[in-house]
Design an enzyme around this catalytic site. Sequence first.
Site, PDB file in Angstrom:
ATOM      1  CD  GLN A 167      81.330  60.122  62.864  1.00 56.73           C
ATOM      2  OE1 GLN A 167      82.013  59.110  62.716  1.00 56.73           O
ATOM      3  NE2 GLN A 167      80.159  60.285  62.266  1.00 56.73           N
ATOM      4  CB  CYS A 168      88.173  63.997  65.496  1.00 57.28           C
ATOM      5  SG  CYS A 168      89.921  64.006  65.927  1.00 57.28           S
ATOM      6  N   GLY A 169      88.486  62.385  68.232  1.00 57.12           N
ATOM      7  CA  GLY A 169      88.715  62.507  69.656  1.00 57.12           C
ATOM      8  C   GLY A 169      89.021  63.938  70.086  1.00 57.12           C
TER       9      GLY A 169
ATOM     10  CB  THR B  68      85.112  66.459  67.738  1.00 61.80           C
ATOM     11  OG1 THR B  68      85.602  65.814  66.566  1.00 61.80           O
ATOM     12  CG2 THR B  68      83.897  67.300  67.373  1.00 61.80           C
TER      13      THR B  68
END
Length: 244
Positions: free
Chosen positions: A117-119, A121
Amino acid sequence: MYICMCLSRCSLLIRPNPSLKIQFPCFPQKTHFVFLQNSSISLLNFPSKPQCFGLDHSSNTSTRLVLCSLRSDHSMATSSQKPQSVHEFTVKDAKGNDVDLSIYKGKVLLIVNVASQCGLTNSNYKELSKLYEKYKDQGLEILAFPCNQFGGQEPGNNEQIVEFACTRFKAEFPIFDKVDVNGENAAPIYKFLKSSKGGFFGDGIKWNFSKFLADQDGNVIGRYAPTTSPLSIEKDIKKLLKII
């Protein structure tokens, strides 16, 4: 003469006495002593069997014999033998099975702490999958370690993490058990990686998708920031794979 002993240190103060002989007890093999006399220091090794040590002094100065270590050869070797290669570690896969990383001997390894859920990803997973597809048959392996230490961006369990990576990004490289990469509970493999290649602002992993590159012998030869594009590492991977 008096003896002062505490844990692994023993100090003997020996008053001058011509031809004084001291019967030492059994010490671990190759116990190290430091012998000090008139500011002169020398290192002595004693075997495990009882040993007579003769002193012959004519001066009025005291002689001090300091036992610096009571560790045996085995314990000394254990404490000094730090891991030298990624291949020396065993990790857990996503199903909880042990994986001996020595199975990757002869492979170039790109090791990444991933999050769902990372920018970063989408771009990282897409480019990692491209690299793997392109070079997996030429000796590249990508080892992904999920981590939830950065913004809580990997909250799922192992099954959910693998399903996400494989379904959305067609990731074929191995995804391992979720780990900590910083702090007291950091996975041993990550303690080794960080000690091998410190970051610009210290050893700690700064965010998701930090990357380490290891050669075919498991030596860590490169570290890349989370924002470094996996495809920008391609030239370093090709160099290790000896691809022109």
